[in-house]
Design a protein around this motif. Structure first.
Motif, short mmCIF file in Angstrom:
data_model
loop_
_atom_site.label_atom_id
_atom_site.label_comp_id
_atom_site.label_asym_id
_atom_site.label_seq_id
_atom_site.Cartn_x
_atom_site.Cartn_y
_atom_site.Cartn_z
N PHE A 24 -4.25 -2.69 -8.13
CA PHE A 24 -5.30 -1.81 -8.69
C PHE A 24 -6.70 -2.18 -8.21
O PHE A 24 -7.66 -2.10 -8.94
N SER A 25 -6.80 -2.55 -6.94
CA SER A 25 -8.11 -2.93 -6.41
C SER A 25 -8.62 -1.96 -5.33
O SER A 25 -9.81 -1.93 -5.05
N THR A 26 -7.71 -1.15 -4.74
CA THR A 26 -8.11 -0.23 -3.68
C THR A 26 -7.53 1.14 -3.95
O THR A 26 -6.32 1.31 -4.04
N LYS A 27 -8.43 2.12 -4.08
CA LYS A 27 -8.00 3.50 -4.34
C LYS A 27 -7.46 4.14 -3.06
O LYS A 27 -7.98 3.89 -1.97
N ARG A 28 -6.45 4.96 -3.22
CA ARG A 28 -5.94 5.77 -2.13
C ARG A 28 -6.88 6.97 -2.00
O ARG A 28 -7.45 7.43 -2.99
N SER A 29 -7.05 7.53 -0.82
CA SER A 29 -7.94 8.68 -0.64
C SER A 29 -7.39 9.88 -1.43
O SER A 29 -6.18 10.03 -1.57
N PRO A 30 -8.28 10.73 -1.96
CA PRO A 30 -7.82 11.90 -2.70
C PRO A 30 -6.86 12.78 -1.89
O PRO A 30 -5.87 13.28 -2.42
N GLN A 31 -7.11 12.94 -0.61
CA GLN A 31 -6.24 13.75 0.23
C GLN A 31 -4.83 13.15 0.30
O GLN A 31 -3.83 13.89 0.23
N ASP A 32 -4.74 11.84 0.43
CA ASP A 32 -3.43 11.18 0.48
C ASP A 32 -2.72 11.27 -0.86
O ASP A 32 -1.51 11.46 -0.91
N ARG A 33 -3.47 11.13 -1.96
CA ARG A 33 -2.86 11.25 -3.29
C ARG A 33 -2.21 12.62 -3.46
O ARG A 33 -1.05 12.73 -3.86
N VAL A 34 -2.97 13.67 -3.15
CA VAL A 34 -2.47 15.03 -3.31
C VAL A 34 -1.26 15.26 -2.40
O VAL A 34 -0.25 15.82 -2.83
N ARG A 35 -1.35 14.81 -1.17
CA ARG A 35 -0.25 14.99 -0.22
C ARG A 35 1.02 14.31 -0.72
O ARG A 35 2.11 14.90 -0.71
N LEU A 36 0.91 13.07 -1.18
CA LEU A 36 2.08 12.32 -1.63
C LEU A 36 2.68 12.90 -2.91
O LEU A 36 3.90 12.99 -3.05
N ILE A 37 1.83 13.32 -3.83
CA ILE A 37 2.32 13.92 -5.08
C ILE A 37 2.98 15.26 -4.78
O ILE A 37 4.07 15.56 -5.29
N ALA A 38 2.35 16.08 -3.94
CA ALA A 38 2.93 17.39 -3.58
C ALA A 38 4.29 17.20 -2.89
O ALA A 38 5.23 17.97 -3.14
N GLN A 39 4.39 16.17 -2.08
CA GLN A 39 5.66 15.88 -1.42
C GLN A 39 6.73 15.54 -2.46
O GLN A 39 7.86 16.03 -2.38
N ARG A 40 6.38 14.74 -3.45
CA ARG A 40 7.33 14.39 -4.51
C ARG A 40 7.71 15.62 -5.33
O ARG A 40 8.85 15.80 -5.71
N GLN A 41 6.74 16.50 -5.59
CA GLN A 41 7.02 17.73 -6.34
C GLN A 41 8.05 18.60 -5.61
O GLN A 41 8.89 19.23 -6.24
#
Length: 99
Positions: A24-41
């Motif tokens: 919990f020290s380095t945030k993932r970029s918003p674009q990567d978060r959305v891409r990874l979550i959308a992939q899981r969806q």
């Protein structure tokens, strides 16, 4: 909710942070978060998405059938999602307190 519906649970916090030591020290970029979550969806016909993505994840609710917001007292607000009618097989829970 996911367990009761027999659906996969996707928690946005699992995608917010990069795997680091210490955690919990380095945030993932918003674009990567959305891409990874959308992939899981896309991996399941239905799912329950939990957590807060205000300010970075609006694209994630495009495919949501039902939005359920729970407050700290367990009161629920239910609203249709942008994906429209039909059976609710995908849901976003703004706050998850109890199973």
């Amino acid at each position: 909710m996911a367990k009761r519906l027999g659906l996969p649970h996707i928690d946005v916090d699992d995608f917010y942070w990069l795997p680091t030591d210490p955690p919990f020290s380095t945030k993932r970029s918003p674009q990567d978060r959305v891409r990874l979550i959308a992939q899981r969806q896309k991996e399941a016909e239905g799912w329950v998405l939990t957590g807060s993505f205000i300010g970075w994840g609006d694209a994630l609710i495009e495919s949501v059938d039902l939005i359920v917001s729970l407050d700290a007292y367990g009161c629920a607000t239910v609203a249709p999602g942008r994906a429209g009618g039909g059976t609710a097989r995908r849901a976003y829970s703004a706050w998850w307190g109890h199973a």
